[in-house]
Design an enzyme around this catalytic site. Structure first.
Site, PDB file in Angstrom:
ATOM      1  N   ARG A 123       0.824  -1.206   0.000  1.00 14.78           N
ATOM      2  CA  ARG A 123       0.000   0.000   0.000  1.00 14.78           C
ATOM      3  C   ARG A 123       0.859   1.258   0.000  1.00 14.78           C
ATOM      4  NH1 ARG A 123      -0.783   4.922   2.115  1.00 14.78           N
ATOM      5  NH2 ARG A 123      -0.166   4.069   4.153  1.00 14.78           N
ATOM      6  N   ASP A 124       1.530   1.534   1.113  1.00 15.33           N
ATOM      7  CA  ASP A 124       2.282   2.779   1.219  1.00 15.33           C
ATOM      8  C   ASP A 124       3.445   2.814   0.236  1.00 15.33           C
ATOM      9  OD1 ASP A 124       2.842   5.273   2.197  1.00 15.33           O
ATOM     10  OD2 ASP A 124       4.028   4.568   3.871  1.00 15.33           O
TER      11      ASP A 124
ATOM     12  N   HIS B 163       9.972   6.836   7.911  1.00 13.93           N
ATOM     13  CA  HIS B 163      10.567   6.907   6.581  1.00 13.93           C
ATOM     14  C   HIS B 163      12.060   7.146   6.738  1.00 13.93           C
ATOM     15  CE1 HIS B 163       6.962   7.461   3.730  1.00 13.93           C
ATOM     16  NE2 HIS B 163       6.515   7.013   4.891  1.00 13.93           N
TER      17      HIS B 163
ATOM     18  N   CYS C 269       8.588   9.777  -1.378  1.00 10.25           N
ATOM     19  CA  CYS C 269       7.868  10.883  -0.761  1.00 10.25           C
ATOM     20  C   CYS C 269       7.591  11.941  -1.819  1.00 10.25           C
ATOM     21  CB  CYS C 269       8.689  11.490   0.367  1.00 10.25           C
ATOM     22  SG  CYS C 269       7.893  12.951   1.055  1.00 10.25           S
TER      23      CYS C 269
END
Length: 304
Positions: free
Chosen positions: A16-17, A209, A240
């Site tokens: 997902r991320d 992160h 990002c």
């Protein structure tokens, strides 16, 4: 290292991320990656996100992916939802664990969902109630917990207040997200300490992160405080949108490699996770940032 947790829980968020920050990949490739991850020993996988396809086209096939995976009995699967509508979709598709997200930074929250932090928390209260009425759990993720790309530092009191509001509304667990990799060990220690003082006993997950190279250092700082629940992404998959070219989530195999060598159990087969990282790299067609994927575990030797 005797003061560290004897074991930790790792949630794999690559499907997902991680993939959310990449060019869209075929549905079948997503399914195959999740199935491979399900065989690594990881006990939790964030599989999909039920968001508007126009907003995040990478997640437009959430229903197809969820229906297509082989669900391993020992794995708990979850989905991220941005609002009440997404929560209804997730629950209608049979998910029993959902994650609702709010930014501690008002500016970031408005950029993301066009509403204030407080308005999102109002919506999340309804999501929590709906999830519980349907027999599901709801984790509330407070993002930009260590800083915002628009506002800079976010006051710790504001982050704790948002999390405390979610706890009072019935959130099953809280997660703090380092959205653009602005956390450092001392800042991790402060936020975790302040949250625990405000909400003793409330389960806590941390999502780091590695944008500025402090991801695993932040994990160590949290471990020393007894935190035992972390997110990670296979291969360091992701990125990002506010820091072009930067790496994204901490790599699952790097987390496992580090903590297992410190005597902290994860239940994850490191070799299997490295193989999954190689598969993820093949799927997205670019080199992933994981150094353990490149070099292998420290126990690997070469012939003489």
């Amino acid at each position: 290292m005797s003061d560290l947790p004897s074991q930790i829980s790792v949630r794999e968020v690559g499907p997902r991320d991680g993939l959310q920050n990449e060019e869209p990949v075929p549905t079948q490739a997503k399914i195959e990656l999740i199935d491979r991850l399900s065989g690594t020993g990881v006990q939790r996988i964030e599989a999909v996100s039920f968001v508007r396809p126009q907003a995040i086209p990478q997640m437009a096939d959430a229903e197809e992916v969820w229906r297509g995976i082989r669900r391993a009995g020992q794995v708990r699967y979850s989905a991220l939802v941005p609002n009440l509508r997404g929560a209804v979709r997730a629950l209608d598709n049979g998910l029993t664990e959902i994650e609702a997200v709010v930014s501690a930074s008002d500016t970031h929250n408005r950029k993301n969902v066009n509403r204030s932090t407080e308005e999102s928390l109002d919506d999340i209260a309804e999501i929590i109630k709906l999830a519980h009425d349907r027999g599901a759990t709801c984790q509330v993720i407070v993002s930009t917990a260590w800083g915002c790309p628009y506002e800079g530092d976010v006051p710790v009191q504001r982050v704790v207040a948002a999390a405390s509001r979610a706890v009072s509304d019935g959130a099953d667990t809280i997660s703090f997200g380092d959205t653009t990799g602005m956390a450092t060990p001392s800042r991790v220690q402060r936020l975790v300490g302040e949250f625990r003082s405000a909400q003793p006993g409330s389960p806590l997950n941390l999502h780091f992160h590695n944008t500025r190279g402090t991801g695993l250092a932040n994990v160590l700082a949290a471990l020393q405080l007894g935190v035992a629940d972390f997110d990670a992404s296979v291969g360091g998959l992701g990125g990002c949108p506010y820091a072009p070219g930067a790496t994204g989530n901490i790599a699952t195999e790097e987390l496992v490699h580090m903590v297992e060598d410190m005597g902290v159990s994860t239940g994850i087969d490191l070799d299997a996770m490295i193989e999954a990282a190689a598969d993820a790299e093949r799927i997205i067609g670019r080199q992933l940032p994981s150094q353990v994927l490149r070099a292998g575990p420290r126990s690997r030797t070469v012939g003489v």
